[in-house]
Design an enzyme around this catalytic site. Structure first.
Site, PDB file in Angstrom:
ATOM      1  N   ASN A   2       0.801  -1.230   0.000  1.00  0.00           N
ATOM      2  CA  ASN A   2       0.000   0.000   0.000  1.00  0.00           C
ATOM      3  C   ASN A   2       0.829   1.274   0.000  1.00  0.00           C
ATOM      4  O   ASN A   2       0.333   2.326  -0.406  1.00  0.00           O
ATOM      5  CB  ASN A   2      -0.913  -0.056   1.242  1.00  0.00           C
TER       6      ASN A   2
ATOM      7  N   TYR B  13       2.706   9.612 -11.369  1.00  0.00           N
ATOM      8  CA  TYR B  13       1.699   8.905 -10.574  1.00  0.00           C
ATOM      9  C   TYR B  13       0.849   8.003 -11.467  1.00  0.00           C
ATOM     10  O   TYR B  13       0.627   6.827 -11.158  1.00  0.00           O
ATOM     11  CB  TYR B  13       0.833   9.926  -9.822  1.00  0.00           C
TER      12      TYR B  13
ATOM     13  N   LYS C 293       0.898   3.982 -11.150  1.00  0.00           N
ATOM     14  CA  LYS C 293      -0.314   3.267 -10.712  1.00  0.00           C
ATOM     15  C   LYS C 293      -0.875   2.379 -11.827  1.00  0.00           C
ATOM     16  O   LYS C 293      -1.432   1.318 -11.556  1.00  0.00           O
ATOM     17  CB  LYS C 293      -1.361   4.261 -10.215  1.00  0.00           C
TER      18      LYS C 293
ATOM     19  N   THR D  42      -7.055  11.833   3.479  1.00  0.00           N
ATOM     20  CA  THR D  42      -5.891  11.320   4.209  1.00  0.00           C
ATOM     21  C   THR D  42      -4.818  12.406   4.231  1.00  0.00           C
ATOM     22  O   THR D  42      -4.925  13.396   3.503  1.00  0.00           O
ATOM     23  CB  THR D  42      -5.276  10.103   3.480  1.00  0.00           C
TER      24      THR D  42
HETATM   25  N1  LIG Z   1      -5.480   9.336  -0.415  1.00  0.00           N
HETATM   26  C1  LIG Z   1      -5.999   9.159  -1.614  1.00  0.00           C
HETATM   27  O1  LIG Z   1      -6.872   9.903  -2.055  1.00  0.00           O
HETATM   28  C2  LIG Z   1      -5.552   8.008  -2.461  1.00  0.00           C
HETATM   29  C3  LIG Z   1      -6.303   7.700  -3.594  1.00  0.00           C
HETATM   30  C4  LIG Z   1      -5.931   6.626  -4.381  1.00  0.00           C
HETATM   31  C5  LIG Z   1      -4.816   5.874  -4.043  1.00  0.00           C
HETATM   32  N2  LIG Z   1      -4.103   6.217  -2.942  1.00  0.00           N
HETATM   33  C6  LIG Z   1      -2.957   5.373  -2.637  1.00  0.00           C
HETATM   34  O2  LIG Z   1      -3.141   4.809  -1.354  1.00  0.00           O
HETATM   35  C7  LIG Z   1      -1.874   4.557  -0.740  1.00  0.00           C
HETATM   36  C8  LIG Z   1      -1.856   5.182   0.630  1.00  0.00           C
HETATM   37  O3  LIG Z   1      -2.136   6.554   0.484  1.00  0.00           O
HETATM   38  P1  LIG Z   1      -2.521   7.454   1.742  1.00  0.00           P
HETATM   39  O4  LIG Z   1      -3.412   8.484   1.216  1.00  0.00           O
HETATM   40  O5  LIG Z   1      -2.963   6.617   2.891  1.00  0.00           O
HETATM   41  O6  LIG Z   1      -1.077   8.104   2.026  1.00  0.00           O
HETATM   42  P2  LIG Z   1      -0.343   8.601   3.364  1.00  0.00           P
HETATM   43  O7  LIG Z   1       0.687   9.563   2.902  1.00  0.00           O
HETATM   44  O8  LIG Z   1      -1.332   9.035   4.391  1.00  0.00           O
HETATM   45  O9  LIG Z   1       0.353   7.275   3.875  1.00  0.00           O
HETATM   46  C9  LIG Z   1       1.380   6.673   3.143  1.00  0.00           C
HETATM   47  C10 LIG Z   1       2.264   5.891   4.104  1.00  0.00           C
HETATM   48  O10 LIG Z   1       3.287   5.262   3.323  1.00  0.00           O
HETATM   49  C11 LIG Z   1       4.520   5.448   3.988  1.00  0.00           C
HETATM   50  N3  LIG Z   1       5.596   5.411   2.998  1.00  0.00           N
HETATM   51  C12 LIG Z   1       5.846   6.299   2.007  1.00  0.00           C
HETATM   52  N4  LIG Z   1       6.948   5.934   1.341  1.00  0.00           N
HETATM   53  C13 LIG Z   1       7.394   4.789   1.924  1.00  0.00           C
HETATM   54  C14 LIG Z   1       8.496   3.935   1.693  1.00  0.00           C
HETATM   55  N5  LIG Z   1       9.398   4.191   0.724  1.00  0.00           N
HETATM   56  N6  LIG Z   1       8.646   2.836   2.461  1.00  0.00           N
HETATM   57  C15 LIG Z   1       7.769   2.575   3.455  1.00  0.00           C
HETATM   58  N7  LIG Z   1       6.712   3.361   3.737  1.00  0.00           N
HETATM   59  C16 LIG Z   1       6.536   4.452   2.976  1.00  0.00           C
HETATM   60  C17 LIG Z   1       4.417   6.800   4.673  1.00  0.00           C
HETATM   61  O11 LIG Z   1       5.344   6.921   5.742  1.00  0.00           O
HETATM   62  C18 LIG Z   1       2.969   6.780   5.143  1.00  0.00           C
HETATM   63  O12 LIG Z   1       2.859   6.191   6.432  1.00  0.00           O
HETATM   64  C19 LIG Z   1      -0.831   5.121  -1.712  1.00  0.00           C
HETATM   65  O13 LIG Z   1      -0.334   4.069  -2.507  1.00  0.00           O
HETATM   66  C20 LIG Z   1      -1.625   6.085  -2.570  1.00  0.00           C
HETATM   67  O14 LIG Z   1      -1.059   6.238  -3.865  1.00  0.00           O
HETATM   68  C21 LIG Z   1      -4.442   7.257  -2.142  1.00  0.00           C
END
Ligand SMILES: NC(=O)c1ccc[n+]([C@@H]2O[C@H](COP(=O)([O-])OP(=O)(O)OC[C@H]3O[C@@H](n4cnc5c(N)ncnc54)[C@H](O)[C@@H]3O)[C@@H](O)[C@H]2O)c1
Length: 252
Positions: free
Chosen positions: A88, A153, A157, A188
């Site tokens: 994730n 991105y 993805k 988030t």
């Molecule tokens: N928030 C959204 O709207 C959304 C929408 C679609 C997809 N996503 C995807 O969902 C996933 C989580 O997003 P989120 O919104 O919870 O983000 P977030 O920034 O709140 O959390 C991401 C977490 O990943 C960790 N992280 C980042 N790089 C890392 C690395 N190299 N190694 C280990 N940990 C690492 C960070 O420390 C953080 O705890 C991501 O893949 C994002 O692309 C998010």
């Protein structure tokens, strides 16, 4: 009378969640742990996941093969074999393509694509000999459709969506299922950060989303729990949209 275990149960499952200390991943960590799973979080900043019941943390980066391997070792030593892996961790990239330098391109590919590959490959190494396992990857609406000024991105993805299908068809013979979730905009820190940098207009996004609002982390976690459980039995190789109708919408 014997009580049958519901197919949706996560009781006793061991799950490894990358990026499990913030946003979507933290909500999934909380939900899985509260439903009886034992969870190991691999995160480069794992503090928020410390001191939770049934949760252990490994500090490290998904871009480092040794950190990924070590997290699986810690999970197995602490809780036993890993049943569910949730790849994730991800980072955003949001700027015009002509302003995206090579370092920025490499950064988003490194976390979003290399990190998912390393996590899924290590999961396969551990799961194939056991003949079972569920792997879930976090894609995005931008792993399905595109938007301007998000080249890295969108490409990363889209790669995650393709990886989901490629791994699913390769590993089905070993009893391993591979699916992806493709969330729309979820409230988030990831989205808050883009908003703070003036890169997102939340009101416009809500207007563009057929259900008229952003997605809640809890709604994403419910789908993840379903995919991680035996209730999703024959589902594999799917990119499950959790987007309030975003990718179905074709009007202005
Ligand atoms: N928030 C959204 O709207 C959304 C929408 C679609 C997809 N996503 C995807 O969902 C996933 C989580 O997003 P989120 O919104 O919870 O983000 P977030 O920034 O709140 O959390 C991401 C977490 O990943 C960790 N992280 C980042 N790089 C890392 C690395 N190299 N190694 C280990 N940990 C690492 C960070 O420390 C953080 O705890 C991501 O893949 C994002 O692309 C998010």
């Amino acid at each position: 009378m014997t009580l049958e275990r519901p197919l949706s149960s996560l009781e006793g499952r061991c799950a490894l969640i990358t990026g499990g200390a913030s946003g979507i991943g933290l909500e999934i960590t909380r939900m899985f742990a509260s439903r009886g799973a034992r969870v190991i979080v691999l995160d480069q900043n794992p503090e928020a996941a410390r001191n939770m019941e049934n949760v252990a943390v490994a500090s490290g980066s998904v871009t480092e093969p040794s950190d990924v391997k070590q997290a699986f070792d810690v999970a197995e030593e602490t809780f036993g074999p890993v049943d569910v892996v949730f790849a994730n961790a991800g980072v955003s990239q949001n700027c015009p393509t002509l302003d995206l330098d090579f370092e920025g391109w490499r950064r988003v590919m490194g976390v979003n694509l290399d990190g998912v590959f390393l996590t899924a490959q290590e999961a396969g190494r551990r799961m194939i000999p056991r003949g079972q396992g569920h792997i879930i990857l976090t894609s995005s609406i931008y792993g399905v459709v595109a938007a301007p000024e998000r080249l890295g991105y969108v490409v990363s993805k889209s790669g995650v969506s393709a990886m989901t299908k490629a791994l699913a068809v390769e590993w089905a013979q070993y009893g391993i299922r591979v699916n992806a979730i493709a969330p729309g905009y979820v409230r988030t820190p990831f989205v808050d950060d883009l908003q703070a940098r003036g890169r997102l207009d939340i009101a416009a996004l809500e207007k563009r989303t057929p259900i008229g609002r952003l997605i809640e982390t809890r709604e994403v976690a419910e789908v993840a729990a379903f995919l991680a459980s035996d209730a999703s039995g024959p589902i594999t190789g799917q990119i499950i949209g959790i987007d309030g109708g975003w990718t179905a919408y074709g009007y202005v």
